[in-house]
Design an enzyme around this catalytic site. Sequence first.
Site, PDB file in Angstrom:
ATOM      1  NE  ARG A 124      46.390  76.338 -25.497  1.00 54.53           N
ATOM      2  CZ  ARG A 124      45.164  75.979 -25.140  1.00 54.53           C
ATOM      3  NH1 ARG A 124      44.219  75.824 -26.072  1.00 54.53           N
ATOM      4  NH2 ARG A 124      44.841  75.787 -23.882  1.00 54.53           N
TER       5      ARG A 124
ATOM      6  CB  SER B 213      51.414  76.257 -20.781  1.00 55.03           C
ATOM      7  OG  SER B 213      50.571  76.339 -19.653  1.00 55.03           O
TER       8      SER B 213
ATOM      9  CD  GLU C 167      50.436  76.638 -25.214  1.00 55.26           C
ATOM     10  OE1 GLU C 167      49.775  77.676 -24.985  1.00 55.26           O
ATOM     11  OE2 GLU C 167      50.329  75.595 -24.542  1.00 55.26           O
TER      12      GLU C 167
END
Length: 342
Positions: A166, A239, A335
Site C-alpha cells: 500500500r 479498509s 491506510e
Amino acid sequence: MTAAIDQGVSLKAYNTFGVDVRAAHFAEVTDDAALLAALGYAKAHELPVYLLGGGSNLLLLEDLPGLVIRMASRGRRLLQAQGSRVLVEAEAGEPWHPFVGWTLDQGLGGLENLSLIPGTVGAAPMQNVGAYGVEVKDVFAGLTALDRQSGELQDFTLEQCRFGYRDSVFKREPGRWVILRVRFWLDREAPLQLEYGPVRQRLAEQGITEPGPRDVSEAICQIRREKLPDPTTLGNAGSFFKNPLVPAAKAAALSERWPGLVAYPQADGQAKLAAGWLIEQAGWKGYRRGDAAVHQHQALVLVNHGTATGAQLLALARDIQADIRARFGVELEMEANLLPAA
C-alpha cells in the site's frame, strides 16, 4: 487556456466517507492543459494545492483553504500487443472498476482480482492497491506523471515507482507528483490467481470448474459486496488500517497467547497480521460513538452513519490504534490518507 475555478465548494460528494467540508477554491480538470491552468492559478494566488481522485481512500479533517483539483480525465486505449500480452493505458481520472470491466470486455486478464475497488486509475499506483493476492505492481507497465517541482513530465518504470505494501514513491513524496496516465501489461492467456481468500470456494459453490477472468471478477464482486459496506449508502473508505507486518518471532509469540491469531508468513521472514482480527478481538467491532463507528460486520472498516466529522473519525481511529498497541504490542498504520495531514 484558463481553468474554471469555483469558490466555497462542498466536498461531501467527492469523498466516500461523506464528510462535509468545503474547499475555498475548486477545479475539476479533464485534461493536461486544464491541470496546468489550475496549477498556474494556484501559483499566481499563492494557494496550497490538494489533489482528489475518487476520494475513496481519504479522510477529510477540515475545510481546505487552498485549491482542490479533482482529476476527471477520461480515456482508455490499447497501445500494442506482444503475443498474448497487450499494453493498456488509461487516464488518471478513469473510475477504477469500470476500467477493470472494460479490460475484461477486451478479453484481457490480470486485473480481475482488483474488481470493485473504488477510486480512480490514477490513485491505484499511489497506494499500490491490492486484493485477493494481486497488487497493481504485478501488472504495472509504467505511468506518466507531472513533476510539480520542475513542471516537467516524467515516465516511471516499475522500479522507479518503488512499490511497497500500500505504498509507492508517490505516496512518500506527497504533493510532488500528479499522475496523469497509467499503463498495464495484461494478457489474453493470463493465469488466474485463485489461492487467496474464498475465491476458489465461491467458484466451486457456483459449479464453475474452469473459470475465466470474468468469472473470477464476478465472484470477487459478490464477496466484496457481502464483506464491505457500499459507500453510496454508508460512508466509508474501505479498509481503514493496513495489515501490520511484524517479525515472524513476534507473530509466533502472539500466536501462543492468542491461538486464533490470523497471520500470513511473508517471503522476507516477516508475518502479516490480520488487522481486522486484532480489532475484533479487542472488542471494537460494531462500536459506535455518535455517527462515527466501526462496521458491525467488518472490524477493519470505519463508517460514517451520517454527520460524523473527519476529526471524530480520526479520534476513533487513534483510540483503536492505542488499544491495539496496549493489548498486542502491535502498531496499526492507517491506510486512509488524511487531508490536510494531521
